[in-house]
Design a protein around this motif. Structure first.
Motif, mmCIF file in Angstrom:
data_model
loop_
_atom_site.group_PDB
_atom_site.id
_atom_site.type_symbol
_atom_site.label_atom_id
_atom_site.label_comp_id
_atom_site.label_asym_id
_atom_site.label_seq_id
_atom_site.Cartn_x
_atom_site.Cartn_y
_atom_site.Cartn_z
ATOM 1 N N LYS A 1 57.067 81.612 37.822
ATOM 2 C CA LYS A 1 58.511 81.481 37.595
ATOM 3 C C LYS A 1 59.077 80.208 38.253
ATOM 4 O O LYS A 1 60.131 80.209 38.862
ATOM 5 N N PRO B 1 60.830 76.609 38.306
ATOM 6 C CA PRO B 1 61.780 75.887 37.454
ATOM 7 C C PRO B 1 61.076 74.752 36.701
ATOM 8 O O PRO B 1 60.235 74.061 37.273
ATOM 9 N N LEU C 1 64.891 79.355 33.829
ATOM 10 C CA LEU C 1 63.851 78.433 34.313
ATOM 11 C C LEU C 1 63.997 77.010 33.783
ATOM 12 O O LEU C 1 63.524 76.067 34.393
#
Ligand SMILES: Cc1cc2nc3c(=O)[nH]c(=O)nc-3n(C[C@H](O)[C@H](O)[C@H](O)COP(=O)(O)OP(=O)(O)OC[C@H]3O[C@@H](n4cnc5c(N)ncnc54)[C@H](O)[C@@H]3O)c2cc1C
Lengths: 411, 502
Positions: free
Chosen positions: A31, A33, A402
């Motif tokens: 997860k 970015p 994200l």
């Protein structure tokens, strides 16, 4: 979480499939970015939200997938550089008549994601008028497409429009299909030295009913004139506002239009219409195309309003020594703040500009702001009801937030 | 007592769904609507409702339970909120000229008809836009702008009847959208009432606003994202000069080769339309233009631009026509003659009634250089199935409209028409095209969606739909094949789309 951009790692997938697998795994495992990048020419707008993450590059997605030139459409990988695209089209005497800055580095995917346009949008429109199909991968790895390879098509929701200008926040474009046009044989610019912005407005209004058909109408504040004189080596006056008019077509069409323009403008009592010359006209178009990249300026904004409101806005800019150019036919003003000001004055000036734009029925967004003020300024103007809806759409394709966090108005 | 069969969107959890409870819901709906719009803006008696059982796509039929004619945005807000409270689906309708069943009230419910909201709110020449209500008939805007030097470019053949709201919902095209772009290229902003009853404005008179281009997304959403209540449209300069030509060809093949040659040569005329022998005969019968009845096909070509350059383009086009076997190329000599030619083209569908009791128009698209191939295929398919087909279409865009003629009373013929239609549309897909260039998916073409799009494509579209229309109560069962939300069951394509005569 670290606060500097240096902590970003990079990944350049070899194919859309690999890109999709990567994003799918990222959404379930780390997860992290993700910051999609093309030519890295327009990352400034993320400047105020520096976060750790992965730069996901489309640099390997550069293929020409299909170019049936006689159909006047082309399908290419999103990482194809604009110069390369231009060259490929020119070989068939065709073009994508949008003016894209940094074309050496900018990719077609990045240009679409940022909805880049330039002076000729008055006649030639924007990506909305050319993107007819696309494939993209969303934050959870779904590889989706919309539109197709034909110039007319209403099957399914028009996600192409949604992706244009979405700044990589809804998905990573991998492939795009564009409608292209026959290349115009030549281009010629003329300029008019105006005693005031009222005159600029009067001439621009007259041009709306001209027998000629300009492809661009650009007005400059004196500060912008100085920049253009230096960059394009054209001898504009630098004390007064200038209105520049661009025509495209055959030599015969250019000749006729410029002659006709002269007599139409003479009726307004304006006798001096200066010709830039063919070679310099192309250079000038290049300068105007690159104008939004202000280099070291403290902040660059784009304000959108009705064309009739622009003159007064430009006057406001002139009083503040702002270097601004305006697309008079479209109601778009791009301006750089003067670097003579301290950070506090810059912040104040930006908020004055935002207020002025909204008083005139328009809006103002920042394209870039120096780190010293980036966190203190309003990047998107006054909130609108539709932002809630945008947020819902964003959440439906990127529930974990994200992709390119910080690049939307509603966050 | 009025019998209404209102469909619940979500299963009723208690036992209120007894027949008397249904009646109560219905009565409540009508009573509350009456408070909002008054009795004379409501239809609910079966004999009144029958008119609204279908649109231009007359195959699938379903009467709505109530038809309501609001006169303002605020009335729409109130109506939509009542529908939400009572969990009743609703569908927007303009003039009902949809050829894809876009206004079909699948599962019943409320039909919100916009035809009483037909005002032009503002025309601003300085800033080149107009603001209109959704029920404004397309041609009424054209008429209002006449003589101003500006026009609204999208000109569907149905423009004498269809509304701007319908055009926005279906992203309509028309003959002149070849050069000037379809509806979405001319819409700057939209105000709409969301499926939950909120007023939302996206875009406006200025060209750009912060964030996503929701206007671009809304156009073409076929009524599934809410009810459009106001539209900002771009006005386009009238061309400085134009010429209208009629190219006459021995065969359809020569005509389609010419189209490919013109586009391939980098010429984009303002309009480039084809009509074949079958349609020419019907048009001649109706309008007595003087079309050559023995010609295999004609091309209606309009070119525009500066007066000094338009002649050169005409010369090139004439030459390409001749090189590709044109028997002659005529020019409209007067504005009247030009208008008559366009009238013939735009009313071509109306003339088809002279050829056959029933007909079914398909709306496929192929890359323009594939036109000769698809037209060969249409001929071959029509012969194989023993179904007569005539063609009148937006050739320059590659947007075909084969019209299959049949007799509705013969079920076996209907079957053959279905097969031929499906074959043609599948062929369009195989040639790299699409199954609809301008009429939309509606209910008619839902079954093609999974051929055109992958599961992931459809899932993403489904997610967008849920974002815009979370309960699925606004025009359920349209466009997307799979359940995007409750009440969106798949409709099988079981009949050909016979069209109403415009
Ligand atoms: C003879 C004939 C010729 C045609 N020629 C063309 C052509 O050249 N080009 C072309 O593109 N189409 C053509 N069509 C198809 C049709 O006319 C268009 O799709 C038109 O845009 C529909 O407009 P309408 O007002 O009749 O809408 P309707 O048929 O009433 O509705 C169409 C769709 O729009 C939705 N809708 C209507 N109003 C609103 C609103 N206010 N808000 C939200 N959704 C709304 C409906 O729910 C439905 O899904 C033709 C049709 C006929 C019968």
């Amino acid at each position: 979480m670290s606060d500097t951009q240096e902590t970003k790692s990079e990944f350049a997938p070899a194919s859309a499939k690999e890109l999709s697998r990567f994003l799918r795994e990222n959404a379930t495992d780390n997860k992290t970015p993700i910051f999609p990048v093309g030519g890295r020419t327009a990352l400034q707008f993320l400047g105020h939200r520096r976060q750790a993450g992965i730069l996901l590059s489309t640099q390997n997605l550069t293929g020409v997938i299909d170019y049936p030139a006689r159909d006047m459409t082309i399908t290419v990988g999103s990482g194809l550089r604009m110069t390369d695209l231009k060259q490929i089209l020119a070989e068939q005497n065709q073009e994508l008549p949008l003016d894209i800055s940094h074309s050496q580095r900018a990719t077609i995917g990045g240009a679409i994601a940022c909805n880049v346009s330039g002076p000729r949008r008055f006649a030639q429109g924007t990506f909305r008028d050319y993107l007819i199909g696309m494939s993209a991968v969303d934050a959870e790895g779904r590889n989706f497409h919309a539109g197709g390879r034909v110039v007319k098509n209403v099957a399914g929701y028009d996600l192409c429009k949604l992706m244009i200008g979405s700044r990589g926040t809804l998905g990573v474009l991998t492939e795009v299909t564009l409608k292209v046009k026959p290349k115009q044989p030549s281009l010629e610019a003329v300029w008019i030295n105006c005693d005031s912005f009222q005159t600029v407005d009067r001439v621009a209004e007259r041009l709306l009913t001209s027998a000629t058909r300009p492809v661009a109408m650009e007005a400059f504040t004196p500060e912008a004139c100085k920049f253009i004189v230096a960059d394009a080596r054209i001898s504009f006056p630098t004390k007064n506002p200038v209105l520049l008019i661009i025509y495209e077509g055959t030599q015969q069409e250019l000749l006729w239009q410029i002659g006709t323009l002269r007599s139409e403008i003479a009726e307004l009592g304006i006798r001096s219409v200066e010709e830039v010359g063919e070679d310099s006209s192309s250079v000038l178009l290049g300068t105007l195309t690159e104008f939004p990249d202000g280099g070291d300026v403290p902040a660059t904004f784009q304000s959108n309003m009705c064309p009739s409101q622009v003159a007064s806005f430009l006057e406001f800019c002139t009083q503040r020594d702002i270097s601004a150019i305006a697309r008079m036919g479209n109601g778009i003003v791009i301006g750089h703040l003067s670097d003579d000001l301290g950070p506090d004055s810059q912040t104040t000036q930006l908020s004055e500009l935002t207020t002025k734009a909204s008083e005139q029925g328009g809006n103002l967004i920042l394209l870039n702001a120096d780190e010293s003020i980036a966190n203190d300024v309003n990047w998107w103007g006054h909130p609108e009801d539709s932002w809630r809806l945008m947020k819902t759409i964003k959440q439906s394709l990127d529930p974990l937030g994200l992709l390119n966090s910080g690049a939307t108005p509603f966050e | 007592m009025i019998e209404l069969s209102l469909v619940r969107l979500s299963p009723i959890k208690d036992n209120r769904m007894s027949s008397s409870a249904t009646e109560t819901t219905a009565q409540q709906l009508i009573r509350r609507f009456r408070d909002v719009v008054g009795e004379e803006a409501l239809l609910y008696r079966p004999e009144e409702l029958i008119v609204y059982e279908c649109d231009g796509y007359v195959v699938e039929k379903k009467v709505p339970d109530v038809v309501v004619f609001p006169e303002s945005r605020d009335q729409i807000v109130a109506l939509v909120r009542i529908c939400n409270e009572l969990e009743v689906p609703f569908v927007p309708r303009g003039a009902g000229t949809s050829l894809a069943g876009g206004t079909l009230p699948v599962g019943g419910g409320v039909m919100i008809t916009l035809t009483r909201m037909h005002d032009i709110l503002e025309i601003n020449y300085r800033d080149r836009y107009a603001v209109v209500q959704p029920g404004l008939v397309n041609v009424h805007l054209t008429q209002a702008l006449k003589g101003s030097g500006y026009h609204y470019a999208p000109d569907p053949s149905s423009q004498g009847a269809c509304t701007l709201g319908g055009n926005v919902a279906t992203n309509s095209g028309g003959p002149h959208t070849l050069k000037y772009g379809v509806t979405v290229n001319h819409v700057l902003g939209i105000e709409f009432v969301s499926p939950q009853g909120e007023i939302i404005q996206i875009g406006g008179p200025e060209e750009e606003s912060p964030g996503y281009d929701l206007t671009g997304l809304f156009v073409g959403s076929e009524g599934t994202f809410g009810i459009c209540t106001k539209i900002w449209v771009r006005l386009t300069r009238d061309p400085a000069a134009h010429r209208t030509l009629l190219g006459v060809f021995e065969t359809v093949k020569d005509a389609t080769e010419t189209i490919s040659a013109i586009i391939g040569a980098g010429i984009i005329p303002a309009a480039l339309e084809m009509m074949d022998q079958g349609i020419i005969a019907a048009l001649e019968d109706a309008f007595h233009f003087g079309f050559p009845l023995d010609a295999g096909a004609v091309l209606l070509i309009e070119t525009d631009g500066l007066e000094i350059s338009v002649e050169e383009e005409v010369r090139q086009i004439e030459q390409l026509c001749t090189e590709n076997g044109a028997r002659e190329v005529r020019r409209a000599q007067t504005e009247q003659e030009r208008q008559l030619l366009w009238k013939c083209r735009k009313q071509a569908f109306g003339a088809i009634g002279r050829l056959s009791p029933s007909y079914c128009t398909q709306d496929g698209v192929v890359p323009r250089t594939k036109l000769p191939e698809i037209l060969d295929f249409i001929t071959e398919s029509s012969e194989r199935h023993g179904i007569r087909v005539v063609n009148v279409f937006h050739a320059g865009d590659g947007n075909i409209h084969p019209i299959l003629l049949f007799d509705e009373r013969d079920p076996e013929q209907i079957q053959r028409v279905m097969q031929a239609s499906d074959e043609i549309l599948n062929r369009c897909i195989d040639l790299g095209g699409s199954v609809t260039g301008e009429h939309g998916i509606g209910v008619e073409k839902i079954s093609f969606m999974s051929r055109l799009f992958t599961e992931e494509d459809l899932e993403v579209m489904g997610r967008i739909r849920i974002a815009m229309n979370p309960k699925g109560n606004c025009s359920p069962s349209k466009m997307l094949p799979t359940a995007g939300a409750c009440g969106m069951e798949h409709i099988e394509r079981s009949h050909p789309g016979k069209q109403a005569h415009a």
